[in-house]
Write a protein that holds these residues in place. Structure first.
Motif, mmCIF file in Angstrom:
data_model
loop_
_atom_site.group_PDB
_atom_site.id
_atom_site.type_symbol
_atom_site.label_atom_id
_atom_site.label_comp_id
_atom_site.label_asym_id
_atom_site.label_seq_id
_atom_site.Cartn_x
_atom_site.Cartn_y
_atom_site.Cartn_z
ATOM 1 N N LEU A 1 0.843 -1.193 0.000
ATOM 2 C CA LEU A 1 0.000 0.000 0.000
ATOM 3 C C LEU A 1 0.880 1.247 0.000
ATOM 4 O O LEU A 1 2.006 1.218 0.503
ATOM 5 C CB LEU A 1 -0.899 0.014 1.236
ATOM 6 N N PRO A 2 0.374 2.347 -0.525
ATOM 7 C CA PRO A 2 1.157 3.583 -0.475
ATOM 8 C C PRO A 2 1.431 3.997 0.973
ATOM 9 O O PRO A 2 0.600 3.776 1.852
ATOM 10 C CB PRO A 2 0.228 4.616 -1.137
ATOM 11 N N GLU A 3 2.611 4.546 1.194
ATOM 12 C CA GLU A 3 2.934 5.033 2.530
ATOM 13 C C GLU A 3 2.094 6.267 2.812
ATOM 14 O O GLU A 3 1.881 7.098 1.931
ATOM 15 C CB GLU A 3 4.419 5.376 2.631
ATOM 16 N N VAL A 4 1.601 6.343 4.048
ATOM 17 C CA VAL A 4 0.825 7.498 4.485
ATOM 18 C C VAL A 4 1.343 7.927 5.849
ATOM 19 O O VAL A 4 2.107 7.204 6.498
ATOM 20 C CB VAL A 4 -0.694 7.191 4.553
ATOM 21 N N GLU A 5 0.900 9.092 6.279
ATOM 22 C CA GLU A 5 1.318 9.635 7.566
ATOM 23 C C GLU A 5 0.854 8.728 8.705
ATOM 24 O O GLU A 5 -0.269 8.218 8.693
ATOM 25 C CB GLU A 5 0.714 11.026 7.725
ATOM 26 N N ALA A 6 1.712 8.543 9.685
ATOM 27 C CA ALA A 6 1.351 7.779 10.884
ATOM 28 C C ALA A 6 0.838 8.745 11.945
ATOM 29 O O ALA A 6 1.286 9.880 12.024
ATOM 30 C CB ALA A 6 2.565 7.021 11.410
ATOM 31 N N PHE A 7 -0.131 8.278 12.738
ATOM 32 C CA PHE A 7 -0.559 9.053 13.900
ATOM 33 C C PHE A 7 -0.714 8.108 15.075
ATOM 34 O O PHE A 7 -0.423 6.922 14.975
ATOM 35 C CB PHE A 7 -1.794 9.917 13.603
ATOM 36 N N ARG A 8 -1.101 8.619 16.215
ATOM 37 C CA ARG A 8 -1.023 7.887 17.492
ATOM 38 C C ARG A 8 -2.316 7.136 17.811
ATOM 39 O O ARG A 8 -3.404 7.687 17.708
ATOM 40 C CB ARG A 8 -0.715 8.898 18.586
ATOM 41 N N LEU A 9 -2.169 5.864 18.264
ATOM 42 C CA LEU A 9 -3.284 5.033 18.699
ATOM 43 C C LEU A 9 -2.914 4.381 20.028
ATOM 44 O O LEU A 9 -1.852 3.766 20.146
ATOM 45 C CB LEU A 9 -3.590 3.962 17.651
ATOM 46 N N THR A 10 -3.790 4.532 21.018
ATOM 47 C CA THR A 10 -3.582 3.920 22.332
ATOM 48 C C THR A 10 -4.858 3.194 22.750
ATOM 49 O O THR A 10 -5.901 3.348 22.119
ATOM 50 C CB THR A 10 -3.210 4.973 23.404
ATOM 51 N N SER A 11 -4.746 2.431 23.836
ATOM 52 C CA SER A 11 -5.888 1.670 24.328
ATOM 53 C C SER A 11 -5.722 1.399 25.817
ATOM 54 O O SER A 11 -4.598 1.196 26.292
ATOM 55 C CB SER A 11 -5.989 0.337 23.584
ATOM 56 N N HIS A 12 -6.842 1.383 26.539
ATOM 57 C CA HIS A 12 -6.820 0.952 27.936
ATOM 58 C C HIS A 12 -6.780 -0.575 28.026
ATOM 59 O O HIS A 12 -6.463 -1.117 29.081
ATOM 60 C CB HIS A 12 -8.074 1.422 28.682
ATOM 61 N N ASP A 13 -7.140 -1.251 26.931
ATOM 62 C CA ASP A 13 -7.312 -2.705 26.954
ATOM 63 C C ASP A 13 -6.163 -3.497 26.344
ATOM 64 O O ASP A 13 -5.887 -4.608 26.797
ATOM 65 C CB ASP A 13 -8.598 -3.093 26.207
ATOM 66 N N ILE A 14 -5.559 -2.982 25.314
ATOM 67 C CA ILE A 14 -4.510 -3.719 24.608
ATOM 68 C C ILE A 14 -3.264 -2.855 24.487
ATOM 69 O O ILE A 14 -3.341 -1.627 24.572
ATOM 70 C CB ILE A 14 -4.987 -4.189 23.208
ATOM 71 N N ALA A 15 -2.116 -3.506 24.277
ATOM 72 C CA ALA A 15 -0.855 -2.775 24.175
ATOM 73 C C ALA A 15 -0.006 -3.347 23.050
ATOM 74 O O ALA A 15 -0.058 -4.552 22.760
ATOM 75 C CB ALA A 15 -0.092 -2.847 25.494
ATOM 76 N N GLU A 16 0.772 -2.496 22.450
ATOM 77 C CA GLU A 16 1.654 -2.863 21.339
ATOM 78 C C GLU A 16 2.542 -4.041 21.721
ATOM 79 O O GLU A 16 3.260 -4.006 22.718
ATOM 80 C CB GLU A 16 2.515 -1.659 20.937
ATOM 81 N N GLY A 17 2.474 -5.120 20.909
ATOM 82 C CA GLY A 17 3.337 -6.274 21.067
ATOM 83 C C GLY A 17 2.996 -7.211 22.209
ATOM 84 O O GLY A 17 3.655 -8.230 22.372
ATOM 85 N N LEU A 18 1.974 -6.886 22.993
ATOM 86 C CA LEU A 18 1.617 -7.723 24.143
ATOM 87 C C LEU A 18 0.393 -8.578 23.831
ATOM 88 O O LEU A 18 -0.405 -8.241 22.952
ATOM 89 C CB LEU A 18 1.360 -6.854 25.372
ATOM 90 N N PRO A 19 0.221 -9.686 24.575
ATOM 91 C CA PRO A 19 -0.931 -10.558 24.338
ATOM 92 C C PRO A 19 -2.261 -9.864 24.629
ATOM 93 O O PRO A 19 -2.375 -9.048 25.540
ATOM 94 C CB PRO A 19 -0.719 -11.717 25.316
ATOM 95 N N LEU A 20 -3.254 -10.217 23.818
ATOM 96 C CA LEU A 20 -4.618 -9.738 24.061
ATOM 97 C C LEU A 20 -5.115 -10.270 25.399
ATOM 98 O O LEU A 20 -4.847 -11.423 25.746
ATOM 99 C CB LEU A 20 -5.556 -10.259 22.967
ATOM 100 N N PRO A 21 -5.872 -9.474 26.140
ATOM 101 C CA PRO A 21 -6.502 -10.001 27.355
ATOM 102 C C PRO A 21 -7.657 -10.928 26.984
ATOM 103 O O PRO A 21 -8.169 -10.879 25.861
ATOM 104 C CB PRO A 21 -6.998 -8.752 28.079
ATOM 105 N N PRO A 22 -8.084 -11.788 27.902
ATOM 106 C CA PRO A 22 -9.138 -12.756 27.594
ATOM 107 C C PRO A 22 -10.400 -12.142 26.985
ATOM 108 O O PRO A 22 -11.012 -12.733 26.105
ATOM 109 C CB PRO A 22 -9.439 -13.406 28.952
ATOM 110 N N GLN A 23 -10.803 -10.959 27.434
ATOM 111 C CA GLN A 23 -12.055 -10.367 26.934
ATOM 112 C C GLN A 23 -12.017 -10.064 25.438
ATOM 113 O O GLN A 23 -13.071 -9.956 24.809
ATOM 114 C CB GLN A 23 -12.433 -9.124 27.730
ATOM 115 N N GLN A 24 -10.835 -9.951 24.842
ATOM 116 C CA GLN A 24 -10.737 -9.694 23.408
ATOM 117 C C GLN A 24 -10.650 -10.990 22.587
ATOM 118 O O GLN A 24 -10.450 -10.954 21.382
ATOM 119 C CB GLN A 24 -9.556 -8.781 23.085
#
Length: 174
Positions: free
Chosen positions: A8-31
């Protein structure tokens, strides 16, 4: 490893955060999917910031490129999220779209359900990556039919994507 954005064409990156999941870490059971121990099919909380100038709407997708299908597995897609909305609460992707803003629309995932479906990697298949992506778009309405496949959505977004915010969590069979 397969990268869903490699061609895909490169596009600008912006910020995404979550109270439930984290970058590179396992999903919690509820997900995880409701058929998996502890699974609740709850879409995670997502909050984004610093989207590109000119953003008129957002689309949110959840995708597992490691599913043994030859095409991955789409877990969720929401389109036509107004540009002034920058957060979705945990569980927004239920069958009623309870936590979605007015005008937003859930498209059928690969299970053909208009909702979030949690992770359920096959036993013994090893770790999977789950890409939660917010796409900043230059149109208020992406213009796809509510029964469109997510491949059609991706193709339609191709010329309208100004930026992407990406959070990748992991999951294995339980």
């Amino acid at each position: 490893m397969n990268n869903p954005f490699a061609k895909l064409p490169e596009v600008e990156a912006f910020r995404l955060t979550s109270h439930d999941i984290a970058e590179g870490l396992p999903l919690p059971p509820q997900q995880y999917a409701s058929g998996v121990e502890g699974g609740k099919d709850l879409s995670p909380h997502l909050k984004w910031s610093d989207a590109p100038e000119g953003t008129k709407s957002y689309a949110v997708t959840a995708y597992d490129p490691d599913a043994p299908t030859g095409s991955g597995f789409w877990h969720w897609a929401v389109i036509n999220i107004p540009a002034n909305v920058t957060e979705l609460p945990t569980g927004a992707g239920d069958e009623h779209g309870t936590g979605l803003p007015q005008g937003a629309l859930q498209l059928p995932n690969d299970a053909r359900l208009e909702r979030f479906i949690g992770a359920a990697p096959p036993a013994g298949h090893g770790p999977h990556r789950y890409y939660f992506v917010v796409h900043a778009l230059d149109v208020e309405d992406i213009g796809v039919d509510r029964s469109a496949t997510l491949a059609v959505l991706g193709f339609t977004m191709l010329g309208h994507t100004l930026g992407r915010a990406v959070l990748v969590a992991t999951g294995e069979s339980k």
